[in-house]
Design an enzyme around this catalytic site. Structure first.
Site, PDB file in Angstrom:
ATOM      1  N   HIS A  30      -1.182 -11.108  -4.849  1.00  0.00           N
ATOM      2  CA  HIS A  30       0.209 -10.698  -4.687  1.00  0.00           C
ATOM      3  C   HIS A  30       1.189 -11.684  -5.338  1.00  0.00           C
ATOM      4  O   HIS A  30       2.113 -11.282  -6.038  1.00  0.00           O
ATOM      5  CB  HIS A  30       0.556 -10.547  -3.210  1.00  0.00           C
ATOM      6  N   HIS A  69       0.839  -1.209   0.000  1.00  0.00           N
ATOM      7  CA  HIS A  69       0.000   0.000   0.000  1.00  0.00           C
ATOM      8  C   HIS A  69       0.874   1.260   0.000  1.00  0.00           C
ATOM      9  O   HIS A  69       0.525   2.267  -0.626  1.00  0.00           O
ATOM     10  CB  HIS A  69      -0.949   0.005   1.202  1.00  0.00           C
ATOM     11  N   HIS A  89      -9.529  -2.087  -4.410  1.00  0.00           N
ATOM     12  CA  HIS A  89      -8.386  -2.430  -3.571  1.00  0.00           C
ATOM     13  C   HIS A  89      -7.442  -3.401  -4.283  1.00  0.00           C
ATOM     14  O   HIS A  89      -6.220  -3.293  -4.169  1.00  0.00           O
ATOM     15  CB  HIS A  89      -8.801  -2.995  -2.213  1.00  0.00           C
TER      16      HIS A  89
HETATM   17 ZN   LIG Z   1      -3.865  -4.687  -0.070  1.00  0.00          ZN
END
Ligand SMILES: [Zn+2]
Length: 304
Positions: free
Chosen positions: A270, A86, A243
């Site tokens: 990810h 982030h 997000h």
């Molecule tokens: Zn995240």
């Protein structure tokens, strides 16, 4: 206020910016200071609670070690920093090329579970041009990583774009798709404030296993079946997909430079994003270094 310096030059912050808060995994408080850094130094984490000779962790995809619950980096000495994505997304979108990130613990503070606090503080601090040309990674050929029905890919495009689709068997989420070009203004207004999310049964299981101890409705959307449990509801109707787009921007930032190309993710995450950047670098014909908004003298200065 949201105007990123549209520049072909590298930038760093105009002054140090301090953040404090708990980490997602261990729930331990940490203080993190993002400090101006010289041109061509990139983003480098420094663990101030570790031996100074082992404390430096450059933000690069080659140092990614685990991607469970977030993207984590580990240097050659075995020193780690967790949940960098982030912060990395905010730095990339706001055009901050160089920064030294000092932190007195193993995890970046999770704050509200989005990039919003980073964005607001970095915009407030401002950035300064550093005179050196900013290089970008230009995608020349499509590169793709698949895992069953999940897929992530990078395609040639005139600018950085993200196209993210997610599908969950919950009426609170369902199928969502967002397509955004994360300039500073778009990131600040439409992506950076989107929070991470989890399902109540997963959160309970993780807490029982001693994981995600810092996770709560203060820093995540929590979904129970078809219902969002957070009293204040959602920040965007499609906050979940936004997000995931934010996460992709942060993971791709670990390439070490901005990418000129389109990211397409369907149920990605990810691990697949990191694999995608590695797959791009593994195919020399699929990318090249280029310059952003490059006038001729900068092309010459960069030897291109
Ligand atoms: Zn995240």
């Amino acid at each position: 206020v949201h105007q990123r310096p549209v520049s072909s030059l590298q930038h760093t912050l105009a002054r140090p910016v301090r953040f404090s808060g708990v980490g997602l995994h261990k729930g331990a408080p940490a203080v993190m200071t993002v400090i101006p850094a010289p041109a061509d130094s990139g983003i480098v984490f420094v663990r101030t609670d570790e031996n100074p000779f082992a404390a430096r962790i450059p933000a690069h995809v080659d140092l990614v070690t685990t991607t469970q619950l977030g993207t984590n980096l580990t240097n050659e000495a075995g020193v780690s920093i967790a949940t960098v994505e982030h912060l990395m997304a905010a730095l990339l979108a706001l055009g901050i090329d160089n920064a030294r990130v000092e932190i007195d613990g193993p995890e970046v503070p999770i704050l509200d579970g989005s990039s919003d606090v980073f964005v607001q503080e970095f915009l407030s601090a401002g950035s300064v041009s550093q005179g050196a040309p900013r290089r970008v990674i230009e995608v020349l050929e499509t590169v793709e990583v698949t895992d069953g029905s999940k897929t992530v890919r990078l395609e040639p495009a005139a600018a950085f774009e993200v196209d993210v689709t997610i599908a969950f068997d919950s009426a609170a989420i369902g199928t969502q798709r967002v397509v955004l070009a994360p300039t500073a203004a778009v990131f600040a207004d439409e992506m950076g404030a989107a929070r991470t999310f989890g399902f109540l049964h997963q959160v309970e299981a993780m807490h029982a296993a001693g994981l995600a101890l810092g996770g709560s409705m203060d820093n995540a959307i929590v979904v129970d079946g078809d219902t969002v449990l957070n009293a204040d509801g959602l920040r965007f109707a499609d906050e979940f997909a936004r997000h995931k787009a934010l996460d992709a921007v942060g993971d791709l930032a670990l390439a070490g430079a901005a990418i000129r190309g389109r990211y397409v993710g369907v149920q990605g995450g990810h691990a697949m994003n990191v694999a995608l950047v590695k797959a791009l670098f593994a195919r020399p014909q699929a990318w090249r270094w280029s310059l952003e908004h490059a006038p001729q003298q900068l092309l010459a200065a960069a030897g291109i």
